[in-house]
Design a protein around this motif. Structure first.
Motif, mmCIF file in Angstrom:
data_model
loop_
_atom_site.group_PDB
_atom_site.id
_atom_site.type_symbol
_atom_site.label_atom_id
_atom_site.label_comp_id
_atom_site.label_asym_id
_atom_site.label_seq_id
_atom_site.Cartn_x
_atom_site.Cartn_y
_atom_site.Cartn_z
ATOM 1 N N ALA A 151 -18.709 -9.271 58.914
ATOM 2 C CA ALA A 151 -19.214 -10.630 58.791
ATOM 3 C C ALA A 151 -19.529 -10.909 57.319
ATOM 4 N N THR A 207 -22.032 -8.049 53.288
ATOM 5 C CA THR A 207 -21.685 -8.219 54.761
ATOM 6 C C THR A 207 -22.607 -7.688 55.703
ATOM 7 N N GLY A 239 -20.637 -7.901 62.591
ATOM 8 C CA GLY A 239 -19.932 -8.772 63.376
ATOM 9 C C GLY A 239 -19.328 -8.355 64.712
ATOM 10 N N TYR A 266 -21.318 -18.106 62.261
ATOM 11 C CA TYR A 266 -20.894 -17.589 63.569
ATOM 12 C C TYR A 266 -20.713 -18.611 64.596
ATOM 13 N N GLN A 313 -18.539 -13.810 64.752
ATOM 14 C CA GLN A 313 -18.309 -14.295 63.471
ATOM 15 C C GLN A 313 -17.069 -14.995 63.249
ATOM 16 N N PRO A 320 -13.321 -12.860 60.424
ATOM 17 C CA PRO A 320 -13.925 -11.578 60.207
ATOM 18 C C PRO A 320 -13.136 -10.868 59.047
#
Length: 301
Positions: free
Chosen positions: A109, A116, A119, A150, A225, A228
């Protein structure tokens, strides 16, 4: 479990070391630093993308007089401190540890702030430990805004399993009700092995057959998310974010924290095909504790 900030940090470091020693999976000593990002960049990244999250109630929710909402937290939402920033009204016992089958947690994510987060995606035979957070419709809307980037999706209650036999949550009636509903759904299935079917790995298969009014009043949500992508040197995994997650995990138990580490994927670069380099630690992970880039990092931690 109540730990001071210093003891909690020692526990996190010890946890990393134990896991790295036995699984050769995480880089305990390989960090690099990046310049701190401006507060403007961070604020923009977490506010402008909020429209990507599902903020409107579904028609089923509107027609339900008194639905019970639960969010499955699998990252920073595991941490009570982090949850309270978004919803200060949440009681301390509002989260209950569970395992959700057919969901896999990964570092995929990416944020607009250049790092990052974790996710999640549907994956047969996978499992993901996290917490069920009891929220009302107003608190749910607040978390929708928080989880920009998300989409909020509903989870089949039959995929919910208890994870700790000695959890204090077992004394919570709402938590017991969810586990009983999940067990009934699994038991009432026409095929007991349907939990393993490909078409049953969806987050929500929208199968209303045999669902009681009581079950319809229970909505379990998860944030999945958009788009991705794995971490890179330009979108690394920040230590301040990992610390918050493990702080929440350790507030539940050491075993719960180890489950998080073992069942979270994507710690190293997927572009590295050299096995030797992987073993040595080709990881996309930064130590930003001195200047946290995670907006909800605890400055006292």
């Amino acid at each position: 479990m109540v730990l001071s900030s210093s003891n909690l940090r020692q526990s996190v470091c010890a946890l990393y070391w134990t896991f790295c020693t036995h699984h050769h999976h995480l880089p305990y000593h390989r960090y690099y630093s990046i310049p701190p990002l401006s507060s403007h960049t961070l604020t923009r990244a977490f506010s402008s993308s909020s429209s990507s999250s599902t903020t409107k109630m579904s028609n089923e929710e509107k027609n339900n007089n008194n639905p019970k909402h639960y969010i499955f937290g699998y990252g920073s939402l595991i941490c009570p401190h982090s949850r309270s920033i978004t919803a200060p009204s949440l009681p301390k016992d509002a989260a209950h540890p569970v395992v959700i089958k057919h969901l896999q947690r990964t570092w995929t994510a990416r944020t607009g702030a250049g790092w990052t987060a974790v996710g999640i995606h549907v994956c047969q035979d996978a499992e993901c430990a996290g917490v069920l957070i009891e929220v009302d419709s107003h608190e749910l809307a607040k978390f929708d805004i928080r989880e920009g980037g998300y989409n909020r999706e509903m989870i089949n209650v039959e995929h919910v399993y208890p994870i700790l036999n000695n959890s204090p949550s077992l004394q919570n009636q709402n938590y017991q009700d969810i586990l009983q509903i999940a067990q009934r759904r699994r038991s009432s299935s026409n095929n007991p092995s349907s939990d393993e079917k490909d078409n049953d790995t969806h987050v929500n298969n929208n199968n209303d057959n045999g669902i009681t009014k009581e079950e319809k009043e229970v909505n379990i949500w998860v944030y999945i998310q958009n788009n991705p992508k794995p971490p890179t040197s330009l979108h690394p995994i920040p230590q301040s974010y990992v610390d918050i997650i493990l702080r929440g995990c350790l507030s539940i138990s050491h075993d719960f924290a180890m489950h998080f580490l073992k069942h979270t994927y994507g710690w190293y670069s997927v572009n590295n095909n050299d096995t030797k380099k992987k073993e040595e630690g080709d990881y996309i992970w930064i130590n930003d504790r001195h200047v946290p880039i995670y907006v909800r990092a605890d400055p006292m931690y």
